[in-house]
Design a protein around this motif. Structure first.
Motif, PDB file in Angstrom:
ATOM      1  N   GLY A   1     -26.887  29.782 -13.629  1.00  0.00           N
ATOM      2  CA  GLY A   1     -27.880  29.066 -12.827  1.00  0.00           C
ATOM      3  C   GLY A   1     -29.151  29.867 -12.628  1.00  0.00           C
ATOM      4  N   ILE A   2     -29.021  31.164 -12.376  1.00  0.00           N
ATOM      5  CA  ILE A   2     -30.205  32.015 -12.209  1.00  0.00           C
ATOM      6  C   ILE A   2     -30.998  32.073 -13.508  1.00  0.00           C
ATOM      7  CG2 ILE A   2     -30.964  34.394 -11.805  1.00  0.00           C
ATOM      8  CD1 ILE A   2     -28.620  34.696  -9.862  1.00  0.00           C
TER       9      ILE A   2
ATOM     10  N   ASN B   1     -32.789  28.948 -13.938  1.00  0.00           N
ATOM     11  CA  ASN B   1     -33.783  28.769 -12.868  1.00  0.00           C
ATOM     12  C   ASN B   1     -34.950  29.734 -13.024  1.00  0.00           C
ATOM     13  OD1 ASN B   1     -34.419  27.216 -10.563  1.00  0.00           O
ATOM     14  ND2 ASN B   1     -33.859  28.911  -9.210  1.00  0.00           N
ATOM     15  N   GLY B   2     -35.156  30.224 -14.240  1.00  0.00           N
ATOM     16  CA  GLY B   2     -36.278  31.126 -14.494  1.00  0.00           C
ATOM     17  C   GLY B   2     -36.078  32.506 -13.936  1.00  0.00           C
ATOM     18  N   GLY B   3     -34.822  32.917 -13.722  1.00  0.00           N
ATOM     19  CA  GLY B   3     -34.557  34.244 -13.176  1.00  0.00           C
ATOM     20  C   GLY B   3     -34.666  34.319 -11.669  1.00  0.00           C
TER      21      GLY B   3
ATOM     22  N   TYR C   1     -25.419  20.301 -15.405  1.00  0.00           N
ATOM     23  CA  TYR C   1     -25.735  18.929 -15.007  1.00  0.00           C
ATOM     24  C   TYR C   1     -26.878  18.903 -14.009  1.00  0.00           C
ATOM     25  CZ  TYR C   1     -24.467  13.985 -14.562  1.00  0.00           C
ATOM     26  OH  TYR C   1     -24.461  12.616 -14.608  1.00  0.00           O
ATOM     27  N   ALA C   2     -26.845  19.850 -13.067  1.00  0.00           N
ATOM     28  CA  ALA C   2     -27.898  19.889 -12.048  1.00  0.00           C
ATOM     29  C   ALA C   2     -29.255  20.204 -12.651  1.00  0.00           C
ATOM     30  CB  ALA C   2     -27.554  20.938 -10.990  1.00  0.00           C
ATOM     31  N   MET C   3     -29.284  20.981 -13.722  1.00  0.00           N
ATOM     32  CA  MET C   3     -30.553  21.363 -14.327  1.00  0.00           C
ATOM     33  C   MET C   3     -31.085  20.303 -15.302  1.00  0.00           C
ATOM     34  SD  MET C   3     -31.067  24.181 -12.818  1.00  0.00           S
ATOM     35  CE  MET C   3     -32.506  24.779 -13.715  1.00  0.00           C
TER      36      MET C   3
ATOM     37  N   ALA D   1     -31.023  24.031  -9.139  1.00  0.00           N
ATOM     38  CA  ALA D   1     -29.703  24.585  -9.461  1.00  0.00           C
ATOM     39  C   ALA D   1     -28.831  24.781  -8.236  1.00  0.00           C
ATOM     40  CB  ALA D   1     -29.871  25.921 -10.189  1.00  0.00           C
ATOM     41  N   GLY D   2     -29.433  24.944  -7.047  1.00  0.00           N
ATOM     42  CA  GLY D   2     -28.655  25.179  -5.845  1.00  0.00           C
ATOM     43  C   GLY D   2     -27.663  24.077  -5.550  1.00  0.00           C
ATOM     44  N   GLU D   3     -28.077  22.830  -5.783  1.00  0.00           N
ATOM     45  CA  GLU D   3     -27.179  21.710  -5.513  1.00  0.00           C
ATOM     46  C   GLU D   3     -26.022  21.695  -6.514  1.00  0.00           C
ATOM     47  OE1 GLU D   3     -30.287  18.548  -3.579  1.00  0.00           O
ATOM     48  OE2 GLU D   3     -30.494  19.095  -5.679  1.00  0.00           O
ATOM     49  N   GLY D   4     -26.313  22.041  -7.744  1.00  0.00           N
ATOM     50  CA  GLY D   4     -25.234  22.144  -8.721  1.00  0.00           C
ATOM     51  C   GLY D   4     -24.297  23.281  -8.381  1.00  0.00           C
TER      52      GLY D   4
END
Length: 476
Positions: A405-406, A409-411, A125-127, A142-145
């Motif tokens: 998430g990582i 988040n493009g790694g 959802y965050a992404m 992604a951190g907030e998710g």
């Protein structure tokens, strides 16, 4: 460490003749209230949806709709996880797993699926949206998710650790008059409690950093693997001891419950009423898995509040696991959307909503599973399920979403800073986790019993946790 304990360190239990196991089968007279509550929630959901459709800007209408949605989600998760738990318990008995190990693994996984799916959906959802934080930020990352994932798993861990033993203690004190206390095997504290504390300390230490990388996920997964190996060793010792006890009983013509109790106890096994029942049925079998003629006792999984009973076989059990998992995933996606909606309606960070709402809704299966185990006389399974669920929450339900998430988040590592500042509420959550865990372990370790008074004390502790979340959402 074995699942058993020496006679002088094992909690005492009454003889089976004077302490028959609590009935575990469905009772239509007791299922009525659950059905009526579900019907009332469904009617309320329809009415509140109509109200919110007419008054879309009304905070009261939107919150009322959210309350009924959360209620229905909890019921769906509960009903999806019940056949999962029944099937898992059946497979656990087929594999000869002791109750405390089964509670910490199969039961824990069965009841922790909601946390796993909720964490994954928060990340997704965050992404894909920009409404997790008030203000509809377009640069949401992604951190907030993952922060919402941490809040859900940590809030669920606090709920499991405090409220589940408390609810079990209250339920047993009110219904099991022959022995109105929960007996806690020392192994549950020294093994499951210890491992939960270790996993918790590792998590808290990593949360002090500004970013989370795949290293945390690798360490948590490694810890869970070591924990499973430890459980496997305990289960192996238990199976050997149980085999010896059963062989001894087979030389006796139609052994009674007292004789089964003594044989298991002499083998160093905690002879719970549910285990005595399983061994009795095993002795009455023909040795090939078929019950003797006239024995119509069959393991079954209850569905739709126990109205439907499905006879269990290995193939049916695996099918129930898959089907229940799919339904749970759908309900958890709905839970994430409702949690975000509540945060947006109240204009508060989703972190504080997730730590209460998402955590409590996803913990419904844990609660009912543990209460059911306690009523069957399986005190070990009831308490170890709570700790095992927490270990699974931290090691799996956080590491899997972190890896996702990582990857999304493009790694790159997950940033825990929001606008360059530490995520609101994160530090307070770390302190409360460690403090409440230490206090709870102390309460459960005292005389290895959980009484009504201790249960009420645990409920009061959870109210302190709720106060933290409410005050944190208000900016204090």
């Amino acid at each position: 460490m074995s699942d058993s304990a020496p006679p002088d360190s094992r909690p005492s239990d009454s003889p089976p003749e004077s302490s028959p196991p609590e009935p575990s089968g469905p009772n239509p007279s007791r299922l009525g209230p659950a059905v009526w509550i579900t019907a009332a929630c469904f009617i309320g959901l329809c009415a509140s949806y109509a109200w919110a459709s007419v008054a879309s800007s009304s905070v009261a209408a939107n919150l009322t709709l959210a309350v009924f949605q959360i209620s229905m989600i909890s019921i769906v998760i509960w009903q999806a996880c019940e056949p999962f738990a029944d099937a898992a318990q059946y497979l656990g008995e087929q594999w000869r797993i002791p109750s405390s190990v089964r509670g910490a693994t199969l039961d824990a996984i069965a009841s922790s699926l909601p946390e796993l799916f909720t964490g994954l959906f928060f990340i997704l959802y965050a992404m894909s949206t920009s409404v997790l934080e008030p203000g509809n930020r377009s640069d949401l990352h992604a951190g907030e998710g993952f922060g919402a994932t941490i809040a859900t798993c940590a809030g669920s861990a606090v709920y499991n650790m405090i409220l589940i033993p408390a609810f079990c203690g209250i339920a047993i004190a009110l219904t099991r008059h022959r022995k109105p206390v929960i007996e806690i095997h020392r192994t549950v504290i020294t093994r499951d409690g210890f491992w939960f504390l270790v996993c918790e300390v590792v998590l808290v230490a990593f949360l002090f950093s500004k970013q989370l990388s795949w290293h945390l996920a690798a360490i948590l997964l490694g810890l869970y693997l070591v924990y499973l190996v430890w459980l496997w060793v305990d289960a192996r010792k238990y199976r050997l001891a149980r085999t010896v006890a059963v062989q001894t009983l087979q030389s006796i013509d139609q052994p009674g419950e007292q004789q089964i109790h003594e044989a298991l106890t002499n083998g160093g096994i905690n002879a719970t009423p549910s285990l005595i029942d399983y061994v009795d049925r095993e002795l009455r079998s023909n040795g090939n898995g078929e019950e003797e003629e006239g024995d119509d006792e069959v393991d079954s999984a209850g569905m739709l509040f126990g109205r439907i009973q499905i006879p269990l076989r290995p193939s049916i059990s695996y099918s129930l696991l898959v089907g229940s998992t799919a339904i749970t995933a759908i309900a958890c996606y709905w839970l994430v959307e409702v949690t975000v909606s509540i945060a947006s309606t109240l204009d508060v960070p989703v972190f504080f909503v997730a730590v209460i709402v998402a955590a409590a809704a996803s913990s419904v299966p844990d609660t009912l599973l543990s209460i059911g185990a306690a009523k069957r006389g399986d005190d070990d399974g009831a308490v170890s399920n709570a700790f095992g669920s927490n270990i699974f929450d931290i090691c799996i339900c956080l590491s899997v979403p972190l890896v996702a998430g990582i990857a999304l988040n493009g790694g790159q590592p997950i940033d825990l800073l929001v606008d360059g500042k530490p995520m609101p509420g994160l530090f307070g959550l770390q302190v409360l986790l460690l403090t409440l865990t230490a206090i709870t372990l102390g309460i459960l370790s005292h005389r290895l019993q959980l009484t009504m008074r201790k249960s009420l004390l645990l409920v009061a502790m959870y109210l302190v946790f709720i106060a933290y979340a409410v005050l944190g959402s208000m900016g204090f």
